[in-house]
Design a protein around this motif. Sequence first.
Motif, short mmCIF file in Angstrom:
data_model
loop_
_atom_site.label_atom_id
_atom_site.label_comp_id
_atom_site.label_asym_id
_atom_site.label_seq_id
_atom_site.Cartn_x
_atom_site.Cartn_y
_atom_site.Cartn_z
N HIS A 35 34.52 46.91 30.40
CA HIS A 35 35.73 46.19 31.01
C HIS A 35 36.91 47.11 30.52
O HIS A 35 37.03 47.25 29.30
CB HIS A 35 35.78 44.77 30.52
CG HIS A 35 34.73 43.94 31.09
ND1 HIS A 35 35.34 43.21 32.57
CD2 HIS A 35 33.46 43.51 31.17
CE1 HIS A 35 34.07 42.75 32.99
NE2 HIS A 35 33.16 42.77 31.97
N ASP A 38 41.58 43.65 29.87
CA ASP A 38 41.70 42.02 29.45
C ASP A 38 41.35 41.26 30.87
O ASP A 38 41.64 41.63 31.85
CB ASP A 38 42.94 41.41 28.86
CG ASP A 38 43.15 42.25 27.61
OD1 ASP A 38 42.30 42.71 26.99
OD2 ASP A 38 44.24 41.77 27.12
N TYR A 39 40.37 40.40 30.55
CA TYR A 39 40.02 39.60 31.92
C TYR A 39 39.62 38.13 31.66
O TYR A 39 39.43 37.60 30.67
CB TYR A 39 38.67 40.27 32.81
CG TYR A 39 37.37 40.27 31.83
CD1 TYR A 39 36.47 39.23 32.12
CD2 TYR A 39 37.34 41.00 30.85
CE1 TYR A 39 35.43 39.40 31.24
CE2 TYR A 39 35.99 41.22 30.24
CZ TYR A 39 35.00 39.97 30.54
OH TYR A 39 34.01 39.92 29.69
N VAL A 40 39.88 37.31 32.80
CA VAL A 40 39.42 36.15 32.82
C VAL A 40 38.53 35.73 33.88
O VAL A 40 38.47 36.48 34.87
CB VAL A 40 41.09 35.30 33.28
CG1 VAL A 40 40.58 33.65 33.39
CG2 VAL A 40 42.04 35.47 32.38
N VAL A 41 37.61 34.91 33.48
CA VAL A 41 36.41 34.33 34.40
C VAL A 41 36.64 32.86 34.79
O VAL A 41 36.85 32.26 33.87
CB VAL A 41 35.25 34.67 33.65
CG1 VAL A 41 34.12 34.14 34.71
CG2 VAL A 41 34.94 36.12 33.38
N SER A 68 37.31 27.83 32.46
CA SER A 68 37.54 29.38 32.66
C SER A 68 37.36 29.82 31.14
O SER A 68 37.71 28.90 30.05
CB SER A 68 39.03 29.56 32.94
OG SER A 68 39.15 29.26 34.26
N TYR A 69 37.23 31.32 30.82
CA TYR A 69 37.54 31.88 29.60
C TYR A 69 37.91 33.16 29.65
O TYR A 69 38.03 33.65 31.05
CB TYR A 69 35.77 31.98 29.00
CG TYR A 69 34.87 32.56 29.71
CD1 TYR A 69 34.66 33.81 29.25
CD2 TYR A 69 34.12 32.27 30.48
CE1 TYR A 69 33.76 34.79 29.96
CE2 TYR A 69 32.96 32.87 31.26
CZ TYR A 69 32.95 34.27 30.98
OH TYR A 69 31.75 35.03 31.58
N ASN A 70 38.32 33.88 28.64
CA ASN A 70 38.72 35.29 28.92
C ASN A 70 38.21 36.20 27.66
O ASN A 70 37.68 35.73 26.75
CB ASN A 70 40.27 35.32 28.66
CG ASN A 70 40.81 34.79 27.31
OD1 ASN A 70 40.64 33.75 26.87
ND2 ASN A 70 41.40 35.57 26.37
N ARG A 71 38.26 37.47 27.99
CA ARG A 71 37.72 38.55 27.03
C ARG A 71 38.71 39.78 26.95
O ARG A 71 39.41 39.78 27.87
CB ARG A 71 36.24 38.77 27.44
CG ARG A 71 35.15 37.85 27.61
CD ARG A 71 34.62 37.39 26.03
NE ARG A 71 33.52 36.29 26.21
CZ ARG A 71 34.03 35.08 26.07
NH1 ARG A 71 35.07 34.62 25.98
NH2 ARG A 71 33.00 34.33 26.07
N GLU A 91 36.51 36.91 38.86
CA GLU A 91 37.20 37.75 37.60
C GLU A 91 38.55 38.21 38.04
O GLU A 91 38.79 38.86 38.91
CB GLU A 91 36.13 38.97 37.49
CG GLU A 91 36.58 39.74 36.16
CD GLU A 91 35.57 40.84 36.08
OE1 GLU A 91 34.66 40.73 35.16
OE2 GLU A 91 35.92 41.83 36.41
N GLU A 93 41.18 40.64 36.33
CA GLU A 93 41.62 41.64 35.50
C GLU A 93 43.07 41.85 35.51
O GLU A 93 43.76 41.83 36.40
CB GLU A 93 40.82 42.72 36.03
CG GLU A 93 39.49 42.90 35.83
CD GLU A 93 38.87 43.92 36.31
OE1 GLU A 93 38.51 45.00 35.62
OE2 GLU A 93 38.51 44.31 37.53
N LEU A 94 43.52 41.86 34.25
CA LEU A 94 45.10 41.89 33.78
C LEU A 94 45.38 43.37 33.60
O LEU A 94 44.80 43.66 32.56
CB LEU A 94 45.38 40.82 32.80
CG LEU A 94 45.08 39.40 32.91
CD1 LEU A 94 45.19 38.75 31.73
CD2 LEU A 94 45.75 38.87 34.41
#
Length: 96
Positions: A35, A38-41, A68-71, A91, A93-94
């Motif tokens: 990735h 940073d991203y949120v699912v 939701s969760y983020n990584r 998904e 993506e930021l």
Amino acid sequence: MAFTPALARQQIDTDRVRVTEYRFPPGSETGHHVHAFDYVVVPIVGGTLTMIDDDGNAKEATLTLGVSYNRPAGVSHNVINKSDREVAFIEVELKP
């Protein structure tokens, strides 16, 4: 076991955000990827997916509808649906 590609449909791609819908029919995978952002699912069809990290370690992740969760950027893995039902998420993506 041979896996088929998960289905990815990009919905939005601007200079600030990328939004992609991922659908995982049974027996599908993303393939290994890293990735960049940073991203949120956001799960839209709950279920369990298996994440395989760079060392081959497997971890099951249960996606719950509406939770939701983020990584952070840099996450490196393959995502596989080993279950007998479809799992899907959005998904987000930021971009910097």
